[in-house]
Write a protein that holds these residues in place. Structure first.
Motif, PDB file in Angstrom:
ATOM      1  N   VAL A  95       0.844  -1.194   0.000  1.00 22.22           N
ATOM      2  CA  VAL A  95       0.000   0.000   0.000  1.00 22.22           C
ATOM      3  C   VAL A  95       0.880   1.244   0.000  1.00 22.22           C
ATOM      4  O   VAL A  95       1.804   1.363   0.801  1.00 22.22           O
ATOM      5  N   ARG A  96       0.573   2.170  -0.917  1.00 20.84           N
ATOM      6  CA  ARG A  96       1.374   3.389  -1.046  1.00 20.84           C
ATOM      7  C   ARG A  96       0.580   4.666  -0.762  1.00 20.84           C
ATOM      8  O   ARG A  96       1.123   5.766  -0.837  1.00 20.84           O
ATOM      9  N   GLY A  97      -0.692   4.519  -0.465  1.00 21.39           N
ATOM     10  CA  GLY A  97      -1.516   5.684  -0.154  1.00 21.39           C
ATOM     11  C   GLY A  97      -2.744   5.260   0.622  1.00 21.39           C
ATOM     12  O   GLY A  97      -3.085   4.068   0.671  1.00 21.39           O
ATOM     13  N   LEU A  98      -3.424   6.232   1.251  1.00 22.20           N
ATOM     14  CA  LEU A  98      -4.647   5.977   1.996  1.00 22.20           C
ATOM     15  C   LEU A  98      -5.744   6.884   1.471  1.00 22.20           C
ATOM     16  O   LEU A  98      -5.510   8.058   1.158  1.00 22.20           O
ATOM     17  N   ARG A  99      -6.950   6.334   1.387  1.00 18.76           N
ATOM     18  CA  ARG A  99      -8.061   7.042   0.740  1.00 18.76           C
ATOM     19  C   ARG A  99      -9.071   7.559   1.748  1.00 18.76           C
ATOM     20  O   ARG A  99      -9.438   6.866   2.702  1.00 18.76           O
ATOM     21  N   TRP A 100      -9.512   8.799   1.493  1.00 19.58           N
ATOM     22  CA  TRP A 100     -10.675   9.350   2.183  1.00 19.58           C
ATOM     23  C   TRP A 100     -11.808   9.436   1.180  1.00 19.58           C
ATOM     24  O   TRP A 100     -11.750  10.220   0.226  1.00 19.58           O
ATOM     25  N   ASN A 101     -12.849   8.639   1.388  1.00 18.10           N
ATOM     26  CA  ASN A 101     -14.047   8.675   0.540  1.00 18.10           C
ATOM     27  C   ASN A 101     -15.064   9.574   1.241  1.00 18.10           C
ATOM     28  O   ASN A 101     -15.682   9.179   2.228  1.00 18.10           O
ATOM     29  N   LEU A 102     -15.238  10.792   0.720  1.00 17.25           N
ATOM     30  CA  LEU A 102     -16.001  11.821   1.415  1.00 17.25           C
ATOM     31  C   LEU A 102     -17.214  12.290   0.633  1.00 17.25           C
ATOM     32  O   LEU A 102     -17.819  13.320   0.972  1.00 17.25           O
ATOM     33  N   VAL A 103     -17.595  11.553  -0.400  1.00 16.88           N
ATOM     34  CA  VAL A 103     -18.711  11.985  -1.235  1.00 16.88           C
ATOM     35  C   VAL A 103     -20.036  11.827  -0.487  1.00 16.88           C
ATOM     36  O   VAL A 103     -20.123  11.169   0.547  1.00 16.88           O
ATOM     37  N   ARG A 104     -21.058  12.470  -1.057  1.00 14.82           N
ATOM     38  CA  ARG A 104     -22.429  12.362  -0.551  1.00 14.82           C
ATOM     39  C   ARG A 104     -22.574  12.877   0.878  1.00 14.82           C
ATOM     40  O   ARG A 104     -23.246  12.265   1.720  1.00 14.82           O
ATOM     41  N   GLY A 105     -21.927  13.998   1.144  1.00 18.62           N
ATOM     42  CA  GLY A 105     -22.158  14.679   2.407  1.00 18.62           C
ATOM     43  C   GLY A 105     -21.389  14.192   3.600  1.00 18.62           C
ATOM     44  O   GLY A 105     -21.663  14.636   4.729  1.00 18.62           O
ATOM     45  N   VAL A 106     -20.424  13.292   3.408  1.00 19.97           N
ATOM     46  CA  VAL A 106     -19.613  12.853   4.544  1.00 19.97           C
ATOM     47  C   VAL A 106     -18.865  14.062   5.123  1.00 19.97           C
ATOM     48  O   VAL A 106     -18.343  14.904   4.387  1.00 19.97           O
ATOM     49  N   THR A 107     -18.823  14.149   6.431  1.00 19.07           N
ATOM     50  CA  THR A 107     -18.151  15.264   7.093  1.00 19.07           C
ATOM     51  C   THR A 107     -16.664  15.271   6.760  1.00 19.07           C
ATOM     52  O   THR A 107     -15.987  14.237   6.852  1.00 19.07           O
ATOM     53  N   LEU A 108     -16.150  16.431   6.382  1.00 21.77           N
ATOM     54  CA  LEU A 108     -14.734  16.543   6.063  1.00 21.77           C
ATOM     55  C   LEU A 108     -13.905  16.472   7.343  1.00 21.77           C
ATOM     56  O   LEU A 108     -14.259  17.094   8.356  1.00 21.77           O
ATOM     57  N   PRO A 109     -12.806  15.739   7.332  1.00 18.64           N
ATOM     58  CA  PRO A 109     -11.948  15.690   8.520  1.00 18.64           C
ATOM     59  C   PRO A 109     -11.442  17.079   8.898  1.00 18.64           C
ATOM     60  O   PRO A 109     -11.106  17.885   8.033  1.00 18.64           O
ATOM     61  N   ASP A 110     -11.381  17.319  10.171  1.00 16.46           N
ATOM     62  CA  ASP A 110     -10.843  18.572  10.691  1.00 16.46           C
ATOM     63  C   ASP A 110      -9.320  18.460  10.675  1.00 16.46           C
ATOM     64  O   ASP A 110      -8.735  17.723  11.480  1.00 16.46           O
ATOM     65  N   LEU A 111      -8.687  19.187   9.773  1.00 15.92           N
ATOM     66  CA  LEU A 111      -7.244  19.058   9.592  1.00 15.92           C
ATOM     67  C   LEU A 111      -6.457  19.556  10.802  1.00 15.92           C
ATOM     68  O   LEU A 111      -5.266  19.238  10.935  1.00 15.92           O
ATOM     69  N   ALA A 112      -7.104  20.333  11.664  1.00 14.52           N
ATOM     70  CA  ALA A 112      -6.422  20.843  12.854  1.00 14.52           C
ATOM     71  C   ALA A 112      -6.633  19.968  14.082  1.00 14.52           C
ATOM     72  O   ALA A 112      -5.982  20.178  15.119  1.00 14.52           O
ATOM     73  N   ALA A 113      -7.523  18.993  13.991  1.00 14.63           N
ATOM     74  CA  ALA A 113      -7.815  18.147  15.145  1.00 14.63           C
ATOM     75  C   ALA A 113      -6.631  17.233  15.456  1.00 14.63           C
ATOM     76  O   ALA A 113      -5.939  16.764  14.548  1.00 14.63           O
ATOM     77  N   PRO A 114      -6.372  16.942  16.733  1.00 14.05           N
ATOM     78  CA  PRO A 114      -5.238  16.091  17.095  1.00 14.05           C
ATOM     79  C   PRO A 114      -5.241  14.729  16.398  1.00 14.05           C
ATOM     80  O   PRO A 114      -4.189  14.247  15.966  1.00 14.05           O
ATOM     81  N   ALA A 115      -6.425  14.102  16.269  1.00 18.56           N
ATOM     82  CA  ALA A 115      -6.481  12.781  15.640  1.00 18.56           C
ATOM     83  C   ALA A 115      -6.077  12.850  14.172  1.00 18.56           C
ATOM     84  O   ALA A 115      -5.372  11.971  13.664  1.00 18.56           O
ATOM     85  N   THR A 116      -6.517  13.913  13.483  1.00 14.98           N
ATOM     86  CA  THR A 116      -6.166  14.067  12.075  1.00 14.98           C
ATOM     87  C   THR A 116      -4.691  14.402  11.922  1.00 14.98           C
ATOM     88  O   THR A 116      -4.016  13.902  11.014  1.00 14.98           O
TER      89      THR A 116
END
Length: 259
Positions: A95-116
């Motif tokens: 595996v060389r990358g990780l995917r965020w599938n965010l279509v259809r209204g999925v909440t966008l990750p908070d780029l400033a949050a500690p977990a992100t």
């Protein structure tokens, strides 16, 4: 010249996770994908974790286990709190990358949050890229922050633009407005998922980011669109999207192809 199919899904069984938005009627066997590649003169490609399997990447890893790492790679899906050991196992599997599938209204990750922030730190430490599946109108405003995280960002399916006039499309405008595009890549794939002619958008994107930041993908087995397209037609469509050449981007993102 296109040498690789950098976006396809492979699964030998159809066992969806609870709440899956779409479940295909039939498997997409590895042998079938390889046969399509051979028929079209391709040398390898990238298997992307399909959404109905969630974060269970076992089918993806099983497929990669029998493939040449110089010609094939994977893009997985994991939770934000993925353990380092689990992530390292995926990297070891190809595996060389990780995917965020965010279509259809999925909440966008908070780029400033500690977990992100922790998640992105793990990607940076392993040289992994972030693969984004998100509609262009929503992606446009998020793009500057997303491409400023110190990881390469690969946008699926032309960024699913929402405006037929490429000159007025918000995502094209967002790309044009970036002061630094060095982390940004696009997959020219699944034009059939956009309800208008994608060629003007392809032309604009190529002029903004250049050939070395574009890869092609078949999007096989064309989930939710199986009856209206085929591998052959998706391959033919690429000839109308510009003088594509994927050697540099495929090597950089996936480690496949000649060094």
């Amino acid at each position: 010249m296109i040498q690789f199919d950098c976006h396809a899904h492979v699964y030998e069984t159809v066992t969806a996770v609870k709440g899956a938005r779409y479940v295909p009627a039939a498997p997409a066997p590895l042998a079938d994908w390889l046969a399509h590649q051979a028929a079209h003169g391709l040398k390898g490609g990238v298997i992307v974790q399909v959404s109905f399997l969630g974060t269970d990447n076992s089918e993806l890893c099983a497929a990669l286990a029998g493939l040449d790492r110089q010609r094939f790679a994977g893009v997985g899906v994991v939770p934000l709190d993925v353990s380092e050991a689990a992530l390292d196992a995926l990297v070891a599997a190809g595996v060389r990358g990780l995917r965020w599938n965010l279509v259809r209204g999925v909440t966008l990750p908070d780029l400033a949050a500690p977990a992100t922030r922790r998640f992105l730190d793990l990607l940076r430490a392993r040289g992994l890229h972030l693969d984004i599946h998100l509609e262009g109108p929503r992606l446009a405003g998020w793009l500057p922050a997303l491409t400023d995280q110190g990881v390469d960002v690969v946008i699926d399916h032309f960024g699913l633009p929402g405006e037929p006039d490429a000159g007025r499309d918000p995502l094209i405008g967002a790309v044009a407005g970036l002061a630094d595009r060095s982390a940004l890549f696009f997959k020219f794939s699944a034009g059939y998922r956009v309800p208008f002619d994608i060629r003007p958008h392809a032309t604009e994107l190529l002029s903004l980011i250049g050939l070395d930041r574009v890869v092609w993908g078949s999007d096989w087995p064309h989930t939710q669109h199986e009856s209206r397209t085929s591998y052959a037609s998706t391959r033919e469509a690429a000839h109308h999207w510009g003088p594509l050449a994927d050697q540099v981007a495929a090597r950089h993102l996936y480690g496949i192809g000649p060094a």
